[in-house]
Write a protein that holds these residues in place. Sequence first.
Motif, PDB file in Angstrom:
ATOM      1  N   PRO A  45       0.888  -1.269  -0.401  1.00  0.00           N
ATOM      2  CA  PRO A  45       0.022  -0.789   0.667  1.00  0.00           C
ATOM      3  C   PRO A  45       0.834   1.346  -0.329  1.00  0.00           C
ATOM      4  CG  PRO A  45       0.143  -0.987   2.369  1.00  0.00           C
ATOM      5  CD  PRO A  45       0.581  -1.742   1.080  1.00  0.00           C
TER       6      PRO A  45
ATOM      7  N   ASP B 160      -4.430   1.103  -2.526  1.00  0.00           N
ATOM      8  CA  ASP B 160      -4.092   0.686  -1.483  1.00  0.00           C
ATOM      9  C   ASP B 160      -3.268   1.672  -0.534  1.00  0.00           C
ATOM     10  OD1 ASP B 160      -5.384  -1.735  -2.123  1.00  0.00           O
ATOM     11  OD2 ASP B 160      -4.484  -2.760  -2.356  1.00  0.00           O
ATOM     12  N   ARG B 161      -4.168   1.955   1.149  1.00  0.00           N
ATOM     13  CA  ARG B 161      -3.353   2.901   1.936  1.00  0.00           C
ATOM     14  C   ARG B 161      -3.416   2.631   2.866  1.00  0.00           C
ATOM     15  NH1 ARG B 161      -7.875   5.274  -1.265  1.00  0.00           N
ATOM     16  NH2 ARG B 161      -9.067   4.270   0.306  1.00  0.00           N
TER      17      ARG B 161
ATOM     18  N   LYS C 152      -6.903  -5.508   4.970  1.00  0.00           N
ATOM     19  CA  LYS C 152      -6.825  -4.245   4.585  1.00  0.00           C
ATOM     20  C   LYS C 152      -8.413  -4.311   6.277  1.00  0.00           C
ATOM     21  CE  LYS C 152      -7.489  -2.667  -0.154  1.00  0.00           C
ATOM     22  NZ  LYS C 152      -8.236  -2.297  -1.223  1.00  0.00           N
TER      23      LYS C 152
ATOM     24  N   VAL D 189      -4.773  -0.169   8.130  1.00  0.00           N
ATOM     25  CA  VAL D 189      -4.885   0.009   6.911  1.00  0.00           C
ATOM     26  C   VAL D 189      -6.230  -0.271   6.335  1.00  0.00           C
ATOM     27  CG1 VAL D 189      -4.265  -2.828   5.318  1.00  0.00           C
ATOM     28  CG2 VAL D 189      -3.340  -2.078   7.307  1.00  0.00           C
TER      29      VAL D 189
ATOM     30  N   ASP E 141      -9.891   0.471   5.212  1.00  0.00           N
ATOM     31  CA  ASP E 141     -10.300  -0.887   4.494  1.00  0.00           C
ATOM     32  C   ASP E 141     -12.557   0.811   4.089  1.00  0.00           C
ATOM     33  OD1 ASP E 141     -11.385  -0.437   6.644  1.00  0.00           O
ATOM     34  OD2 ASP E 141     -12.252  -2.340   6.927  1.00  0.00           O
TER      35      ASP E 141
END
Length: 334
Positions: free
Chosen positions: A3, A82-83, A112, A142, A144
């Motif tokens: 991510p 994605d982060r 996530k 993470v 979501d």
Amino acid sequence: MEPKIICVTPIKNEAWILDRFIQCASLWADHIIIADQNSTDGSQEIARQYPKVTLIENPSPVYDEGARQALLLNAARQIPGDRLIIALDADEMLTANWSTSPEWQQILQAPKGTVLYFQWVNVMPGCASGWLCETKLPFGFVDDGSDHSGQAIHSKRIPLPEKAPLIALQDIRVLHYQYTDWDRMESKQRWYQCWECINNPTKRPIQIYRQYRHMYGVAPSEVQPLKPEWLAEYVEQGVDMTTIQPRAFYYWDRELLDLFSKYGIDRFRKLDVWQADWQEMSQQMGYEWQQGEPLADPRNSFEKSVHAWLKQTQKDSKRWTIRLVQNLLRIFGW
């Protein structure tokens, strides 16, 4: 695919440490989103110097951690892909061993919805020692897309979905520089106390004291030298991790003078905010006190003795004898 790592940070007049913070975060973050709330000390100009920083405005005139967290989270979610979101204040840095710790790969590969818990290392004046916070705090997520429900003060910084997987990190920690400038910390804690008095009027003066004078309950045996690996990589990269430049007064001091003027000094007489010489401080900052009552300590001898006792017993505040005396003091409005 790993991510994107996004650091989200609220600021208001953090020029004293902002260079250090951004230099450290730039080594591990792909993006740094900073929400500035009406700074007047050059913080915005500092932030704009760094290519990884996205500076956004928090125009609110009031203190509201939940609102600023929502602002930062919404900005982070504008970044596609994605982060991994890590929420730090400007006086907080990940320990430099993030680059060599297996935990870093663990969090990059976490599913996530995972919440990341870090332990604070409260750095003492001199930047050579500190003490560990007893509990780990949720600083990372993470992402979501979960909703975040914050509150005005001492709010959890990231979403905490029900039954979310979590990682409690043992190796990578958060260096907390709040206590490196003791006078600045005292100024901030005084402001917190007055905020509580106004916004949580059912909170007892003793409760407020115990919460915001906790640093005086730290035993000398709890203070340990900082581990070299917590700083080494930053120092090797040329980051100054030790210089602190105290000031004669801080912006919270002016805000407290405004509160004294608005609500009257007597409203705050049972708070431990009178160790400062407010008359001298107001003159230094050019603040014109125009109220009828003098800008002086309003406490009587009994109230001063209670504050002295509270400070003396801070380390033992959970003992039943201390709690018994505290219950008796409730009769006198404490």
